[in-house]
Each structure stands twice: as structure tokens, then as C-alpha cells.
Design a protein around this motif. Structure first.
Motif, short mmCIF file in Angstrom:
data_model
loop_
_atom_site.label_atom_id
_atom_site.label_comp_id
_atom_site.label_asym_id
_atom_site.label_seq_id
_atom_site.Cartn_x
_atom_site.Cartn_y
_atom_site.Cartn_z
N LEU A 1 0.82 -1.21 0.00
CA LEU A 1 0.00 0.00 0.00
C LEU A 1 0.86 1.26 0.00
N ILE A 2 1.95 1.25 0.77
CA ILE A 2 2.84 2.42 0.81
C ILE A 2 3.49 2.64 -0.55
N VAL A 3 3.97 1.55 -1.16
CA VAL A 3 4.61 1.67 -2.48
C VAL A 3 3.60 2.18 -3.51
N LEU A 4 2.37 1.65 -3.47
CA LEU A 4 1.34 2.09 -4.41
C LEU A 4 1.02 3.56 -4.21
N TRP A 5 0.90 3.98 -2.95
CA TRP A 5 0.59 5.39 -2.65
C TRP A 5 1.69 6.32 -3.12
N LEU A 6 2.94 5.99 -2.74
CA LEU A 6 4.06 6.87 -3.11
C LEU A 6 4.28 6.87 -4.63
N GLY A 7 4.14 5.69 -5.24
CA GLY A 7 4.33 5.62 -6.69
C GLY A 7 3.29 6.43 -7.45
N SER A 8 2.03 6.33 -7.01
CA SER A 8 0.98 7.10 -7.69
C SER A 8 1.16 8.59 -7.46
N TRP A 9 1.62 8.97 -6.26
CA TRP A 9 1.89 10.39 -5.98
C TRP A 9 3.01 10.91 -6.85
N GLU A 10 4.11 10.15 -6.95
CA GLU A 10 5.24 10.56 -7.76
C GLU A 10 4.83 10.71 -9.23
N LEU A 11 4.07 9.74 -9.73
CA LEU A 11 3.65 9.78 -11.13
C LEU A 11 2.71 10.96 -11.39
N THR A 12 1.76 11.16 -10.47
CA THR A 12 0.80 12.25 -10.65
C THR A 12 1.49 13.60 -10.61
N ALA A 13 2.44 13.78 -9.65
CA ALA A 13 3.14 15.06 -9.54
C ALA A 13 4.08 15.30 -10.72
N THR A 14 4.52 14.23 -11.37
CA THR A 14 5.42 14.38 -12.52
C THR A 14 4.65 14.68 -13.80
N LYS A 15 3.47 14.07 -13.93
CA LYS A 15 2.75 14.15 -15.21
C LYS A 15 1.63 15.20 -15.22
N TRP A 16 0.89 15.35 -14.11
CA TRP A 16 -0.36 16.09 -14.19
C TRP A 16 -0.47 17.30 -13.25
N ILE A 17 0.12 17.24 -12.07
CA ILE A 17 -0.03 18.35 -11.13
C ILE A 17 1.31 19.02 -10.90
N ASP A 18 1.25 20.25 -10.40
CA ASP A 18 2.46 21.05 -10.21
C ASP A 18 3.16 20.65 -8.91
N PRO A 19 4.37 20.09 -8.96
CA PRO A 19 5.07 19.69 -7.73
C PRO A 19 5.48 20.87 -6.86
N PHE A 20 5.45 22.10 -7.41
CA PHE A 20 5.77 23.27 -6.58
C PHE A 20 4.77 23.42 -5.45
N PHE A 21 3.51 23.10 -5.71
CA PHE A 21 2.47 23.22 -4.69
C PHE A 21 2.26 21.92 -3.92
N TYR A 22 2.33 20.78 -4.62
CA TYR A 22 2.00 19.51 -4.00
C TYR A 22 3.22 18.67 -3.66
N SER A 23 4.38 19.06 -4.14
CA SER A 23 5.63 18.32 -3.94
C SER A 23 5.49 16.89 -4.47
N LYS A 24 6.48 16.07 -4.21
CA LYS A 24 6.42 14.65 -4.57
C LYS A 24 7.45 13.90 -3.74
N PRO A 25 7.30 12.58 -3.61
CA PRO A 25 8.17 11.82 -2.70
C PRO A 25 9.65 12.00 -2.94
N SER A 26 10.07 12.09 -4.20
CA SER A 26 11.50 12.24 -4.48
C SER A 26 12.04 13.57 -3.93
N LEU A 27 11.26 14.65 -4.05
CA LEU A 27 11.69 15.95 -3.51
C LEU A 27 11.71 15.94 -1.99
N ILE A 28 10.73 15.27 -1.39
CA ILE A 28 10.70 15.18 0.08
C ILE A 28 11.90 14.39 0.58
N TRP A 29 12.24 13.30 -0.12
CA TRP A 29 13.41 12.50 0.25
C TRP A 29 14.68 13.33 0.15
N GLU A 30 14.80 14.13 -0.90
CA GLU A 30 15.96 14.99 -1.05
C GLU A 30 16.06 16.00 0.09
#
Length: 295
Positions: free
Chosen positions: A46-75
Motif C-alpha cells: 500500500l505504501i509503495v502504491l501510494w508513493l508511486g501514484s503520488w510521484e507519477l501524478t506530480a510528474t505528469k499532471w499536477i504542479d510539484p511546486f504546490f503539491y511536492s512529490k516523494p523524491s523531492l521530500i526525500w531529497e
């Protein structure tokens, strides 16, 4: 047909296999281990599915400046733990928040238990003080945090005061209810045998209310962390709340999520420690299963 029946009748019956106690325990432990592995596997999926869908959505469809994404949080987390933050080492920020939370948690718990048990056993004083306690509990905590900063400054005292207010009421109401739920017949029998008021309180009321009190501690420490962060968010020179407040002011959504993750990890560790302490303190209490077998 008769030949088939005769043949089956002549076959030797299956001999039941008698398991030893060690074999039964090993089989039960093996099944329990399989259940735990499946549970943790599902959680991880469930965690992998959640993080993967968040990363994909923030990369393809929504602005990561406002919603961020797991890779940026990890950095951001890597940056904090390797290079530090704008306000010093991340460990200093964690230590500050945990110190405020633990001090306020201890003070609020002791005060909540003492007043909760005493008022729970005194119906007259509980009736007298009930409106004042309810009024204080209704006051928004963020308002009190602002007042505490004015009264005590930006240091440790104002954060501890905020934590105490949050923890006190969480523990008080459970201790109050636990003291009220004590069997009156047990208390009457103890008094007939010569037990004084203090002996009844220490030997009967407190042990009976222990379950109620310990169950409130799980929620209370979460409130302690919330109080510390809220106090730091309102005004502080260091702490995790200050990191989150600074991230908000600079539109650093990854920093906000990173601060939330650190606080969550601290809360989970504290929850585990409280659970261990609870299991040891309640070791005297018979389990439901053993109680039902005894009946």
C-alpha cells in the motif's frame, strides 16, 4: 459391490497423529509468523502504491511546486540530516521539540492523573469544579499558545505550558472516569476491613483506573507533540515547528512534508515505548482468554 465393501472394510483405519506440545506451539507460531508477514507485506504494498501514484501524478499532471512529490521530500530529508537546516543541525531541532513534548507530557500526565482521581472520588468537588473544567477545555489551544508566548517568551517555558494544557485534559477525563468506575462493593469491603481513605485510594482506586489512564497516554503523547509544534509554529528560535513554519513562508512544500514525516516517526517510536510500558504495567491483569477459561 460386496467385494468393494469387503476390500474397504479390510483396509486399516488411519491412526490419529498425536502432536507433542512443542509441535503444537511451533505450528501456532508458524501460522502467526505467516500472518505477520502477510500483514506487513500488504502494508508495504500500500505504501509503495501510494508513493508511486503520488510521484507519477506530480510528474505528469499536477504542479510539484504546490503539491511536492516523494523524491523531492526525500531529497529535503537527506539535506537536513547531512547538511543541516537554516537554524542548525536537524538533531538540535528534534531534541528541542522532543524535550518540550516530554516535559509537558510528564507534567500534564501527573496533574491529570492526580486531579482526575481525586475529583473522580469526590462527587461534591467534581460538581463544583465541573463548569470551570469544561470552560477551560473549550478554550482554543492556539489562543493559549499565543498567550503563553506573551507571558513566558519564545523559550522552553511557553512550549511546555502549551503541551501541559493539551495533555492534561486528555489524561484527566480518563483518570476521572476510571476512578468513577471502581466497584463500590470492593471499596465498602475494604473499609469494613479497616482500610483508610488513603489506603483505598492507593490500593484499589489507582490500580483499577490504571487501564483507563494508560489508554489515554497513547493519545496524550500525540497531543504533546502537537502542542510543542503549535507553540514553535506560533513563535520559536528552534524546533521542528519552526522548520515547518519557515517552509510555509518560503513555499517549500517538500520541507513541510519532511517536517511532518520526522514528527510522525517520533510519534510512532513514542507509541511503541508506551505500548511496551503498558504491557509491563498491566502484566498483573488476567487476559480475557484466561478469564473465560477460568469461568
Amino acid at each position: 459391490m460386496s467385494h468393494e465393501v469387503t476390500t474397504r472394510a479390510s483396509e486399516p483405519a488411519e491412526v490419529p497423529v498425536h502432536e507433542t506440545e512443542e509441535q503444537i506451539l511451533a505450528r501456532v507460531r508458524g501460522k502467526a509468523r505467516q500472518v505477520r508477514l502477510r500483514t506487513w507485506g500488504l502494508r508495504l504494498a500500500l505504501i509503495v502504491l501510494w508513493l508511486g501514484s503520488w510521484e507519477l501524478t506530480a510528474t505528469k499532471w499536477i504542479d510539484p511546486f504546490f503539491y511536492s512529490k516523494p523524491s523531492l521530500i526525500w531529497e529535503r530529508l537527506i539535506e537536513w540530516f547531512t547538511e543541516g537546516t537554516q537554524f542548525g543541525s536537524i538533531w538540535l531541532q528534534i531534541y528541542t521539540t522532543v524535550q518540550e513534548a516530554v516535559l509537558g507530557f510528564v507534567i500534564g500526565t501527573v496533574a491529570g492523573v492526580v486531579l482526575g482521581v481525586l475529583l473522580g472520588r469526590s462527587r461534591y468537588w467534581s460538581d463544583v469544579l465541573a463548569p470551570f473544567i469544561k470552560a477551560l477545555n473549550a478554550v482554543p489551544r492556539i489562543v493559549l499558545a499565543s498567550l503563553f508566548i506573551i507571558w513566558f517568551g519564545l523559550g522552553l517555558s511557553s512550549k511546555v505550558a502549551t503541551v501541559v494544557v493539551l495533555v492534561f485534559f486528555a489524561v484527566f477525563f480518563n483518570a476521572f472516569t476510571g476512578a468513577r468506575e471502581v466497584d463500590g462493593n470492593v471499596i465498602n469491603n475494604a473499609r469494613i476491613l479497616g482500610a483508610g481513605r488513603r489506603q483505598v485510594l492507593v490500593s484499589i482506586v489507582l490500580p483499577s483506573a490504571t487501564t483507563w489512564i494508560l489508554s489515554s497516554l497513547h493519545t496524550a503523547f500525540g497531543f504533546a507533540l502537537i502542542g510543542a509544534v503549535v507553540g514553535e509554529y506560533a513563535g520559536a528560535s528552534k524546533g521542528l515547528g519552526l522548520l515547518i513554519s519557515n517552509a510555509q513562508g518560503t513555499f517549500d512544500s517538500a520541507g513541510i512534508y519532511a517536517g511532518m514525516i520526522v514528527i510522525t516517526v517520533i510519534a510512532l517510536l513514542a507509541e511503541g515505548l508506551i505500548g511496551v510500558a503498558e504491557s509491563k504495567l498491566l502484566r498483573w491483569r488476567p487476559s480475557q482468554a484466561s478469564a473465560s477459561q477460568a469461568v
